[in-house]
Scaffold this active site. Structure first.
Site, short mmCIF file in Angstrom:
data_model
loop_
_atom_site.label_atom_id
_atom_site.label_comp_id
_atom_site.label_asym_id
_atom_site.label_seq_id
_atom_site.Cartn_x
_atom_site.Cartn_y
_atom_site.Cartn_z
N CYS A 268 -18.94 55.93 -51.35
CA CYS A 268 -18.96 56.07 -49.88
C CYS A 268 -20.06 57.08 -49.55
O CYS A 268 -19.79 58.22 -49.17
CB CYS A 268 -17.62 56.54 -49.35
SG CYS A 268 -16.25 55.40 -49.65
N ASP A 337 -16.44 60.55 -52.43
CA ASP A 337 -16.33 61.44 -51.26
C ASP A 337 -15.82 60.54 -50.13
O ASP A 337 -16.60 59.87 -49.45
CB ASP A 337 -17.68 62.05 -50.92
CG ASP A 337 -17.58 63.04 -49.77
OD1 ASP A 337 -17.00 64.11 -49.99
OD2 ASP A 337 -18.05 62.73 -48.65
N CYS A 390 -14.07 66.36 -46.74
CA CYS A 390 -14.45 67.49 -45.89
C CYS A 390 -13.29 67.86 -44.97
O CYS A 390 -13.46 68.00 -43.76
CB CYS A 390 -15.72 67.18 -45.09
SG CYS A 390 -15.62 65.72 -44.04
#
Length: 454
Positions: A268, A337, A390
């Site tokens: 990704c 990620d 994140c």
């Protein structure tokens, strides 16, 4: 150019941006970037004003609404959308932009209301703002001792459900530090492309272009920059001397343990920062497959590949949820990620905190597990899977890793040898690290290194 400047003011541009973000639920960073590209002819000072006004109004929106409701007979949620956003951005100037005279904020708001066809409400706009300017002490904020959750919600402009969620995972002092950090000045973090230029030479070049530069916090090839007008105008950017990338994201490449000749799949990948970093670490050897789900995302990766000049990387449109039979057990390293709630980057994308819901969080946990179930098959026996997000939401991070190691033949592996001493901790020895705004000088970010068993 001059005619355009006379036709539309910086405040009118800012109002348009706010309407697009708040009313149309478009991503703040996308709208800001697109609009500022459209108005490149504006002076640096005007562009900085628009950026500060829009970002500040969005990040403080709940606080601004709380204040407006104490001065206005009409509650914020009952106002016309344009008037609501006009009052928000005008109040932001009064309360948070000391260099703007209160009279200018009020007068320009009235002018804008009339120009946008709300002349009948210009008196209302003027009255609310003048009342605030005349009596700023009227505002009564929640009591921190007796209303902790409501206090954090109002003062740091975070929905109360999200405050409660943070407090269920972290202690009060830590949550408060994280929320305070979301208001800190934002500098652009870049990774020097050491294949093309040294960090020292890049620093000199940027300073010659009147850009302020500081070393990064954790990694020798990271720099912080600010005081530039438009990134695309910098020759150093156009020549691929650096890539915009937070240090937390750079750490994925740093802890990967990449070796010469490795084959890497980034599942990704857009906009491609980690893929590019790994291509650089391979030193022209090996190969990186940089994949994402749409043509638009892959075009973005390709732009960065072209600008940076790497030849050992290629981008593909690939859905990470669909098994690619040809990739099974082929990769030395898989970078996962994955899509997440983004609660570690609300300082850069403040609209995230208003658009996230508990249901969306739960759906994201399922999506992450579904993708991991597919892409873990691409790792060779003895190879590495790097899982990162994140966000600071433990359910998407450590709980997902624990679920993964229970269901698949992987074990966590220490990342201590790859980290700077300032980031070493009990969990890094186990194989993961949770970076938190206000504690670490990075975005909120999670990285886990998993080794597939032979």
């Amino acid at each position: 150019m001059t005619d355009k400047k006379e036709q539309i003011s910086a405040r009118e541009i800012a109002l348009g941006i706010l309407m697009d973000i708040v009313q149309n639920s478009n991503f703040s960073h996308t709208v800001m970037s697109r609009t500022l590209n459209q108005y490149q002819y504006l002076e640096k000072q005007d562009r900085a004003f628009i950026t500060r006004l829009c970002e500040g109004t969005i990040e403080r929106m709940l606080t601004l609404d709380y204040i407006l409701n104490q001065y206005s007979s009409v509650k914020v949620n009952k106002m016309k959308p344009l008037i609501r956003n006009l009052l928000r951005m005008s109040l932001y100037q009064v309360k948070y932009m000391d260099q703007i005279p209160d009279s200018a904020a009020c007068n320009e708001a009235v002018k804008l209301a009339k120009k946008r066809g709300f002349g009948n409400l210009s008196g209302f706009v003027n009255g609310v703002l003048r009342n605030i300017v005349r009596d700023t002490k009227k505002v009564s904020f929640p009591n921190e001792e007796t209303e902790k959750e409501f206090f954090l919600s109002v003062v740091y402009s975070v929905p109360e459900w999200l405050v409660k969620h943070f407090l269920s995972q972290y202690d009060y002092t830590l949550v408060k530090s994280m929320l305070e950090a979301s208001f800190q000045d934002k500098k652009t973090i870049i990774r020097c492309n050491t294949d093309k230029i040294t960090v020292e030479d890049l620093t000199v070049l940027l300073k010659q272009n009147k850009v302020t530069v500081e070393p990064g916090t954790y990694l020798p090839y990271a720099l912080k920059i600010w005081d530039y007008n438009f990134l695309g105008q910098l020759n150093a950017f156009k020549k691929g001397y650096f890539q915009v990338q937070d240090e937390s994201s750079m750490l994925v490449g740093a802890v990967s343990g990449v070796r010469s000749g490795d084959y890497i799949i980034d599942v990704c990948a857009a906009p491609g920062g980690k893929s590019l970093h790994l291509a650089e670490l391979l030193k022209s050897s090996g190969h990186v497959d940089s994949r994402d789900v749409s043509e638009a995302k892959v075009n973005l990766i390709n732009e960065n590949i072209l600008r940076n000049g790497y030849t050992n990387i290629k981008a593909y449109v690939t859905d990470a949820l669909i098994l690619d039979e040809e990739s099974i057990e082929k990769a030395d390293i898989v970078i996962a990620d994955l899509p997440c709630s983004g609660l570690g980057v609300i300082s850069k994308k403040p609209d995230i905190k208003y658009n996230m819901t508990r249901e969306k969080q739960k759906n994201l946990v399922k999506l992450q597990r579904d993708i991991l179930t597919v892409v873990q098959q691409y790792v060779k026996k003895g190879g590495t899977l790097l899982y990162s997000t994140c966000t600071v939401n433990i359910e998407e991070n450590l709980e997902n890793v624990r679920w993964f190691t229970e269901h698949f033949d992987y074990r966590m592996e220490s990342i201590d040898e790859f980290l700077p001493s300032s980031l070493l901790c009990d969990t890094s020895k186990e194989g993961y690290i949770q970076l938190l705004p206000g504690i670490h000088n990075t975005d909120g970010f999670f990285i886990a290194k998993l080794r597939r068993k032979n």
